[in-house]
Design a protein around this motif. Structure first.
Motif, short mmCIF file in Angstrom:
data_model
loop_
_atom_site.label_atom_id
_atom_site.label_comp_id
_atom_site.label_asym_id
_atom_site.label_seq_id
_atom_site.Cartn_x
_atom_site.Cartn_y
_atom_site.Cartn_z
N MET A 1 1.97 31.38 46.24
CA MET A 1 2.64 32.52 46.64
C MET A 1 1.50 33.69 46.97
O MET A 1 0.61 34.04 46.13
N SER A 2 1.66 34.42 47.82
CA SER A 2 0.84 35.42 48.14
C SER A 2 1.28 36.72 47.34
O SER A 2 2.53 36.85 46.71
N LYS A 3 0.26 37.53 47.15
CA LYS A 3 0.54 38.63 46.19
C LYS A 3 1.74 39.63 46.70
O LYS A 3 2.63 40.19 46.10
N THR A 4 1.89 39.61 48.15
CA THR A 4 2.90 40.42 48.76
C THR A 4 4.23 39.87 48.35
O THR A 4 5.15 40.74 48.13
N THR A 5 4.43 38.53 48.31
CA THR A 5 5.69 37.88 47.92
C THR A 5 6.05 38.50 46.52
O THR A 5 7.04 38.72 46.19
N HIS A 6 5.01 38.36 45.57
CA HIS A 6 5.24 38.59 44.16
C HIS A 6 5.54 40.02 44.08
O HIS A 6 6.75 40.41 43.39
N LEU A 7 4.90 40.94 44.90
CA LEU A 7 5.37 42.33 44.77
C LEU A 7 6.88 42.55 45.17
O LEU A 7 7.68 43.35 44.66
N PHE A 8 7.03 41.69 46.41
CA PHE A 8 8.49 42.17 46.93
C PHE A 8 9.52 41.31 45.84
O PHE A 8 10.56 42.10 45.64
N ILE A 9 9.17 40.21 45.19
CA ILE A 9 10.32 39.83 44.37
C ILE A 9 10.51 40.53 43.09
O ILE A 9 11.55 40.76 42.37
N ARG A 10 9.43 41.11 42.68
CA ARG A 10 9.38 42.04 41.65
C ARG A 10 10.20 43.44 41.88
O ARG A 10 11.12 43.68 40.95
N GLY A 11 10.08 43.75 43.23
CA GLY A 11 10.84 44.99 43.63
C GLY A 11 12.24 44.49 43.39
O GLY A 11 13.06 45.28 42.98
N VAL A 12 12.55 43.41 43.81
CA VAL A 12 13.98 43.03 44.12
C VAL A 12 14.70 42.83 42.49
O VAL A 12 15.66 43.45 42.34
N ILE A 13 13.81 42.21 41.63
CA ILE A 13 14.11 42.16 40.32
C ILE A 13 14.41 43.49 39.66
O ILE A 13 15.53 43.82 38.84
N LEU A 14 13.57 44.54 39.86
CA LEU A 14 13.52 45.91 39.39
C LEU A 14 14.85 46.39 39.69
O LEU A 14 15.65 47.05 39.00
N LEU A 15 15.29 46.26 41.06
CA LEU A 15 16.16 46.93 41.44
C LEU A 15 17.61 46.01 41.07
O LEU A 15 18.59 46.99 40.73
N GLY A 16 17.34 44.64 40.87
CA GLY A 16 18.66 44.29 40.20
C GLY A 16 18.87 44.63 38.82
O GLY A 16 20.12 45.14 38.69
N PHE A 17 17.82 44.84 37.87
CA PHE A 17 18.26 45.43 36.57
C PHE A 17 18.60 47.02 37.02
O PHE A 17 19.38 47.49 35.97
N THR A 18 18.26 47.73 37.78
CA THR A 18 18.61 49.15 38.23
C THR A 18 20.10 48.85 38.43
O THR A 18 20.82 49.67 37.83
N MET A 19 20.52 47.87 39.04
CA MET A 19 22.06 47.75 39.62
C MET A 19 22.99 47.50 38.47
O MET A 19 23.77 47.96 38.18
N LEU A 20 22.09 46.76 37.65
CA LEU A 20 22.86 46.07 36.27
C LEU A 20 23.14 47.37 35.33
O LEU A 20 24.41 47.63 34.88
#
Lengths: 335, 332
Positions: A1-20
């Protein structure tokens, strides 16, 4: 996985927790997990998560790369090295609670957890597992305890909570080891742990003054604690209690506990507060039914222990309250 | 093509989360799927431990990021006495003054070590801060207001034990290499000086986000274990050793370890168990829990080599237990 992908999925997870977090706070379900007094920390967490998630989505790979990569071993880049399997597992760890949180947040602990934690399990166990095993000696000890209790009860009524230790006349009959135990538990005031009386002085006055005690979310823990401490003082008064029902393994069909979970910080520290009731009409009531019960306070002996219970009860089915738990109220400023 | 697919999956994930965010409560899945209530209990307790820890982990991460970016190694060195044994006492005092709980302390201690703090000094702070802590003192005082001996014993013994842990770690690790995992070893940060203020702020947020993921995975595993034990192990199993002078404290220490409660709340749980456990067992529960628990162990594994973490657990355990027994012998 490229670092960009990591940053993207982590962003999504953090936003997921924000929504939660946002959803939990918005619907009030957060209180099924956390005591209300902890809320300021969760507003903080919500804001931080939102900021981190947003930044993460717009975080540019190049941004991190500003010239110091060779000298800065700040650990973050190593986070991005590893097999695909490993990362699938790690990110799944984060993603699963987002979904279970969003989907099952309205679940409240009920009878199944209450059975695990046990109503008066301390007392029941003490009688079952040998400390007061069912033999002659233990009968004596039980009587001794009764006696001590009654004495300390009278002392309480005389407003001498710190009065001296119980009479020593019977001590010879009590084996050394047992004596130690009940000394630790009941000997006078100085070793007795947590006297509710000193924690809820105003509530105690109120309860002694009124003929009909109505338990609310705010006084729930206090009323139960005071009743446990000295049930005799309140015998004959009317009491109204609301709570869910549950039975433990050794209960008869017509016995059940009406109670609620009390929470200090988070649900992991929940404890059950309730009253043991006995009545024919309770036979048909299933576990996890919410009831409002009004009756006259009486004491009952349960495994050699004096417990408060209700007699001549009126039973009414109610809906589960919006907030099924009660919270331990305490005010540090009064210390 | 592959990258494209992967992005698609992540977008789908984002969409799914958003969908659940909007419509989860109208689905009422828990009723429809007929999930056993015990599993839902597990989920609730698991989430509650994790959610409870999040703000404090974030606070710890921020403090550690701020130390990272704004406090120089020299500043840290200046405030720690150079005599290794002389540094232990001030370290306990530092641990006692800062109201930092066990979730927040791990990243902070790790950062202090990267800034040159000696291992044993850092460990003293690690074990003392979560228990010798103004907020914990207040909650313990409240829960045991009529049995102040528990309050004094908790604070006093924690103080002594923290110093002993420092001495033991110093004795064991004096000549050994750094137990931080390689990637967290010593850092050279000359470049920091060149950064603009905005870059520093940006760095703080990047560090915070990265650390959230480093710690988060361990925290999640720890929370899962702890809630599993809460949901599936009846308390009675541990509780039957109640008043035994040797088993009581040992069982309560194990109980504290696996429950992984916040040090702020454990006093109330301890008080609820005080009917069946001897005073010294309760003190063991209250002293050991904040210093070592399952959640905390996993958080440490994020930064420290496994071997060191297990050594530390052994050291703390074998110091707390005899100290409790001595306390018991002296008091009762």
């Amino acid at each position: 996985m490229s670092k960009t992908t990591h940053l993207f999925i982590r962003g999504v997870i953090l936003l997921g927790f924000t929504m939660l977090l946002f959803k939990l706070i918005w619907t009030g379900d957060i209180n099924r997990f956390i005591a209300p007094r902890m809320m300021p920390y969760f507003y903080f967490a919500l804001v931080v998560m939102a900021v981190l998630g947003t930044i993460q989505l717009f975080r540019n790979d190049k941004d991190d790369d500003h010239d110091h990569h060779e000298s800065c071993h700040c650990a973050h880049d190593h986070d991005y090295q590893g097999s695909k399997k490993k990362f699938t597992f790690i990110y799944a760890l984060f993603i699963i609670p987002i979904f279970t949180g969003l989907l099952f947040s309205s679940h409240a602990l009920g009878s199944s957890q209450a059975q695990m934690m046990g109503f008066k399990h301390e007392l029941r166990l003490a009688t079952e597992t040998g400390i007061y095993a069912n033999n002659e000696e233990s009968q004596q000890v039980a009587q001794q305890i009764e006696q001590d209790r009654e004495e300390s009860a009278t002392e309480d009524e005389n407003n001498e909570p710190n009065a001296s230790s119980p009479s020593e006349t019977d001590e010879d009959e009590v084996p050394e080891e047992y004596r130690e135990h009940d000394e630790e538990r009941y000997d006078g005031g100085d070793l007795e742990i947590l006297t509710p009386e000193s924690m809820y002085p105003e509530l105690k006055e109120e309860m002694l003054a009124t003929d009909h005690i109505v338990m609310t979310e705010d006084n729930y823990v206090g009323v139960i604690s005071l009743l446990e401490e000295n049930p005799d003082a309140y015998v004959g008064k009317e009491l109204t209690i609301e709570g869910f029902t549950f039975r433990e393994g050794d209960f008869e069909n017509d016995q059940l506990v009406v109670g609620r979970f009390g929470i200090t910080c988070c649900t992991a520290d929940a404890g059950i507060f309730g009253l043991l009731l006995e009545d024919n009409r309770l036979e048909e009531i299933r576990d996890d039914t919410w009831l409002r019960v009004t009756g006259t306070i009486e004491t009952v002996e349960y495994n050699n222990w004096q417990l408060a219970t209700l007699e001549d009860i009126e039973i009414e089915r109610i809906d589960q309250p919006d907030d099924p738990y009660v919270y331990e109220q305490f005010d540090y400023s009064e210390l | 093509m592959k990258g494209f697919l992967r992005e698609g999956v992540i977008y789908a994930l984002l969409f799914l989360i958003f969908f659940a965010f909007l419509f989860a409560d109208t689905m009422a899945l828990d009723d429809r799927l007929n999930i056993p209530s015990r599993v839902l209990d597990f989920n609730t307790i698991f989430l509650s431990i994790f959610l409870e820890a999040i703000p404090f982990v974030l606070l710890g991460v921020f403090v550690s990021s701020i130390i990272q970016v704004f406090v120089s190694d020299q500043t840290i060195q200046k405030y720690i006495p150079s005599n290794p044994l002389g540094a232990i006492f001030p370290a306990v005092i530092a641990g006692a003054v800062f109201p930092i709980c066990e979730c927040a302390i791990v990243p902070i201690v790790r950062r202090l070590m990267q800034k040159g703090m000696k291992l044993h000094v850092a460990m003293v702070i690690l074990v003392s801060a979560p228990v010798l802590n103004p907020i914990v003192l207040l909650s313990t005082f409240y829960a045991f207001s009529s049995d102040l001996i528990v309050v004094y014993a908790r604070m006093g013994l924690a103080f002594i034990i923290a110093m002993l842990v420092g001495l033991a770690i110093y004795a064991i690790y004096r000549n050994k290499t750094n137990p931080l995992r390689e990637q967290f070893g010593a850092i050279t940060h000359e470049h920091q000086a060149n950064h603009s203020f905005t870059q520093k702020i940006k760095d703080i947020f990047y560090h915070a986000s990265d650390e959230f993921f480093t710690m988060g995975k361990f925290l999640l595993i720890g929370a899962a274990f702890a809630s599993f034990i809460q949901t599936f192990l009846a308390r009675e199993v541990l509780v039957q050793f109640g008043m035994d002078p040797f088993l009581g404290p040992a069982v309560m220490m194990a109980f504290a370890y696996f429950l992984s409660l916040c040090s702020e709340a454990d006093a109330f749980v301890g008080a609820s168990l005080s009917q069946i456990f001897s005073t010294s067992s309760i003190v063991a529960f209250l002293v050991y829990g904040p210093m070592m628990d399952l959640k905390n162990t996993l958080l440490m594994l994020a930064y420290f080599k496994a071997r060191f973490v297990f050594t530390l657990i052994a050291v703390v355990t074998f110091i707390v237990y005899p100290v409790i027994l001595i306390f018991q012998a002296l008091m009762f």
